[in-house]
Design a protein around this motif. Structure first.
Motif, PDB file in Angstrom:
ATOM      1  N   ALA A  55       0.832  -1.206   0.000  1.00 22.06           N
ATOM      2  CA  ALA A  55       0.000   0.000   0.000  1.00 22.06           C
ATOM      3  C   ALA A  55       0.864   1.251   0.000  1.00 22.06           C
ATOM      4  CB  ALA A  55      -0.939  -0.004   1.209  1.00 22.06           C
ATOM      5  N   LEU A  56       1.985   1.235   0.726  1.00 29.61           N
ATOM      6  CA  LEU A  56       2.889   2.392   0.744  1.00 29.61           C
ATOM      7  C   LEU A  56       3.595   2.560  -0.598  1.00 29.61           C
ATOM      8  CD1 LEU A  56       4.351   2.112   4.349  1.00 29.61           C
ATOM      9  CD2 LEU A  56       2.621   3.723   3.510  1.00 29.61           C
ATOM     10  N   VAL A  57       3.942   1.455  -1.232  1.00 33.91           N
ATOM     11  CA  VAL A  57       4.537   1.525  -2.572  1.00 33.91           C
ATOM     12  C   VAL A  57       3.532   2.165  -3.534  1.00 33.91           C
ATOM     13  CG1 VAL A  57       5.316   0.141  -4.552  1.00 33.91           C
ATOM     14  CG2 VAL A  57       6.115  -0.422  -2.244  1.00 33.91           C
ATOM     15  N   ASP A  58       2.283   1.754  -3.440  1.00 34.06           N
ATOM     16  CA  ASP A  58       1.247   2.221  -4.357  1.00 34.06           C
ATOM     17  C   ASP A  58       0.678   3.590  -3.992  1.00 34.06           C
ATOM     18  OD1 ASP A  58       1.510  -0.165  -5.753  1.00 34.06           O
ATOM     19  OD2 ASP A  58      -0.111  -1.149  -4.661  1.00 34.06           O
ATOM     20  N   TRP A  59       1.013   4.108  -2.819  1.00 32.71           N
ATOM     21  CA  TRP A  59       0.452   5.373  -2.323  1.00 32.71           C
ATOM     22  C   TRP A  59       0.777   6.514  -3.290  1.00 32.71           C
ATOM     23  CZ3 TRP A  59      -1.540   4.749   2.794  1.00 32.71           C
ATOM     24  CH2 TRP A  59      -2.199   5.884   3.294  1.00 32.71           C
ATOM     25  N   SER A  60      -0.177   7.359  -3.537  1.00 33.73           N
ATOM     26  CA  SER A  60       0.022   8.521  -4.402  1.00 33.73           C
ATOM     27  C   SER A  60       1.005   9.498  -3.749  1.00 33.73           C
ATOM     28  CB  SER A  60      -1.323   9.225  -4.610  1.00 33.73           C
ATOM     29  OG  SER A  60      -1.133  10.480  -5.234  1.00 33.73           O
ATOM     30  N   ASP A  61       1.660  10.286  -4.576  1.00 29.20           N
ATOM     31  CA  ASP A  61       2.537  11.321  -4.024  1.00 29.20           C
ATOM     32  C   ASP A  61       1.947  12.720  -4.207  1.00 29.20           C
ATOM     33  OD1 ASP A  61       2.966  11.655  -6.737  1.00 29.20           O
ATOM     34  OD2 ASP A  61       5.135  11.402  -6.640  1.00 29.20           O
ATOM     35  N   ALA A  62       0.645  12.784  -4.427  1.00 30.86           N
ATOM     36  CA  ALA A  62      -0.043  14.080  -4.437  1.00 30.86           C
ATOM     37  C   ALA A  62       0.016  14.655  -3.013  1.00 30.86           C
ATOM     38  CB  ALA A  62      -1.490  13.908  -4.878  1.00 30.86           C
ATOM     39  N   ALA A  63       0.046  15.965  -2.900  1.00 33.15           N
ATOM     40  CA  ALA A  63       0.232  16.620  -1.599  1.00 33.15           C
ATOM     41  C   ALA A  63      -0.767  16.152  -0.549  1.00 33.15           C
ATOM     42  CB  ALA A  63       0.172  18.137  -1.757  1.00 33.15           C
ATOM     43  N   LEU A  73       1.006   6.551   8.826  1.00 30.97           N
ATOM     44  CA  LEU A  73       2.220   5.963   9.398  1.00 30.97           C
ATOM     45  C   LEU A  73       2.311   6.224  10.906  1.00 30.97           C
ATOM     46  CD1 LEU A  73       4.727   6.709   6.526  1.00 30.97           C
ATOM     47  CD2 LEU A  73       3.924   4.450   7.286  1.00 30.97           C
ATOM     48  N   ARG A  74       1.904   7.392  11.339  1.00 34.64           N
ATOM     49  CA  ARG A  74       1.879   7.678  12.779  1.00 34.64           C
ATOM     50  C   ARG A  74       0.919   6.726  13.490  1.00 34.64           C
ATOM     51  NH1 ARG A  74       1.438  14.116  12.084  1.00 34.64           N
ATOM     52  NH2 ARG A  74       3.645  14.581  11.923  1.00 34.64           N
ATOM     53  N   THR A  75      -0.230   6.529  12.897  1.00 35.00           N
ATOM     54  CA  THR A  75      -1.249   5.674  13.512  1.00 35.00           C
ATOM     55  C   THR A  75      -0.792   4.218  13.586  1.00 35.00           C
ATOM     56  OG1 THR A  75      -3.007   7.141  12.743  1.00 35.00           O
ATOM     57  CG2 THR A  75      -3.643   4.884  13.331  1.00 35.00           C
ATOM     58  N   ILE A  76      -0.325   3.674  12.471  1.00 35.52           N
ATOM     59  CA  ILE A  76       0.014   2.247  12.464  1.00 35.52           C
ATOM     60  C   ILE A  76       1.316   1.940  13.209  1.00 35.52           C
ATOM     61  CG2 ILE A  76      -1.295   1.771  10.367  1.00 35.52           C
ATOM     62  CD1 ILE A  76       1.348   1.597   8.830  1.00 35.52           C
ATOM     63  N   SER A  77       2.157   2.937  13.432  1.00 26.75           N
ATOM     64  CA  SER A  77       3.422   2.678  14.134  1.00 26.75           C
ATOM     65  C   SER A  77       3.298   2.818  15.654  1.00 26.75           C
ATOM     66  CB  SER A  77       4.528   3.592  13.606  1.00 26.75           C
ATOM     67  OG  SER A  77       4.236   4.955  13.861  1.00 26.75           O
ATOM     68  N   ARG A  78       2.172   3.309  16.136  1.00 28.65           N
ATOM     69  CA  ARG A  78       1.998   3.512  17.583  1.00 28.65           C
ATOM     70  C   ARG A  78       2.223   2.255  18.405  1.00 28.65           C
ATOM     71  NH1 ARG A  78      -2.776   7.205  16.536  1.00 28.65           N
ATOM     72  NH2 ARG A  78      -1.789   9.252  16.663  1.00 28.65           N
ATOM     73  N   GLU A  79       1.796   1.136  17.894  1.00 26.87           N
ATOM     74  CA  GLU A  79       1.888  -0.127  18.633  1.00 26.87           C
ATOM     75  C   GLU A  79       3.168  -0.913  18.333  1.00 26.87           C
ATOM     76  OE1 GLU A  79      -0.381  -0.703  20.991  1.00 26.87           O
ATOM     77  OE2 GLU A  79      -1.316   1.191  20.352  1.00 26.87           O
ATOM     78  N   MET A  80       4.032  -0.360  17.497  1.00 28.81           N
ATOM     79  CA  MET A  80       5.251  -1.074  17.118  1.00 28.81           C
ATOM     80  C   MET A  80       6.313  -0.968  18.202  1.00 28.81           C
ATOM     81  SD  MET A  80       5.690  -0.187  13.101  1.00 28.81           S
ATOM     82  CE  MET A  80       4.466  -0.677  11.903  1.00 28.81           C
ATOM     83  N   ALA A  81       7.213  -1.939  18.213  1.00 31.26           N
ATOM     84  CA  ALA A  81       8.285  -1.975  19.210  1.00 31.26           C
ATOM     85  C   ALA A  81       9.131  -0.709  19.191  1.00 31.26           C
ATOM     86  CB  ALA A  81       9.169  -3.200  18.973  1.00 31.26           C
ATOM     87  N   ASP A  82       9.358  -0.141  18.011  1.00 28.65           N
ATOM     88  CA  ASP A  82      10.171   1.073  17.897  1.00 28.65           C
ATOM     89  C   ASP A  82       9.368   2.349  18.106  1.00 28.65           C
ATOM     90  OD1 ASP A  82      12.723   0.012  17.532  1.00 28.65           O
ATOM     91  OD2 ASP A  82      12.341  -0.335  15.411  1.00 28.65           O
ATOM     92  N   GLY A  83       8.091   2.218  18.371  1.00 24.21           N
ATOM     93  CA  GLY A  83       7.259   3.382  18.641  1.00 24.21           C
ATOM     94  C   GLY A  83       6.878   4.133  17.376  1.00 24.21           C
ATOM     95  N   VAL A  84       6.307   5.289  17.594  1.00 26.22           N
ATOM     96  CA  VAL A  84       5.794   6.109  16.499  1.00 26.22           C
ATOM     97  C   VAL A  84       6.940   6.596  15.615  1.00 26.22           C
ATOM     98  CG1 VAL A  84       4.498   8.218  15.946  1.00 26.22           C
ATOM     99  CG2 VAL A  84       3.838   6.837  17.909  1.00 26.22           C
TER     100      VAL A  84
END
Length: 155
Positions: A55-63, A73-84
């Motif tokens: 999904a990140l590869v396919d994500w648009s680069d429009a502003a 990315l902030r949302t999905i990384s909250r629960e990761m071992a390395d944090g946000v």
């Protein structure tokens, strides 16, 4: 030069060894991360599912899409071992965004490999191509894909 939707998800042939498995962050995603001002560690990337990486590869680069990507990315990384994920200054007026002046380090690296890269060629290649070359010539980078990148983007 305006960003093109093709550059948003284009992966280079020299990245073929990890395309599909996404064991490394492809340059098209790294460019979007620089544009949005997010430091995504490899450990964050590897904690994502294959589907999330794609999904990140396919994500648009429009502003507006990049703003959504930052929040995602902030949302999905909250629960990761390395944090946000960490915020960085978004890329602004970087040599790869300009295309107006061939950076000395790119010219020198090309010349050292027997490639005559002109300012006109630099201006004519895509922003993603310029981004890739800039990343691959950075000090401390192993440069093993640089020759292949030069051949691919100038070929």
């Amino acid at each position: 030069m305006a960003r093109s939707s093709m550059s948003a998800s284009h992966c280079f042939a020299f990245e073929q060894d990890f395309i599909g498995t996404w064991r490394c962050i492809p340059l098209c995603v790294r460019r979007k991360l620089d544009l949005v001002g997010v430091k995504l560690k490899l450990s964050h990337w590897l904690a994502l599912s294959q589907r999330q990486r794609q999904a990140l590869v396919d994500w648009s680069d429009a502003a507006d899409a990049l703003d959504q990507m930052r929040q995602h990315l902030r949302t999905i990384s909250r629960e990761m071992a390395d944090g946000v994920v960490r915020d960085l200054p978004p890329a602004v007026d970087e040599p790869w965004q300009q295309g107006t002046a061939l950076p000395d380090e790119i010219h020198s690296a090309a010349e050292a490999r027997g490639v005559d890269l002109t300012p006109q060629q630099w201006a004519a290649i895509s922003e993603l191509d310029r981004f890739a070359l800039c990343k691959l010539v950075r000090p401390g980078h192993d440069h093993h894909n640089l020759e292949a990148a030069l051949s691919e983007v100038l070929g």
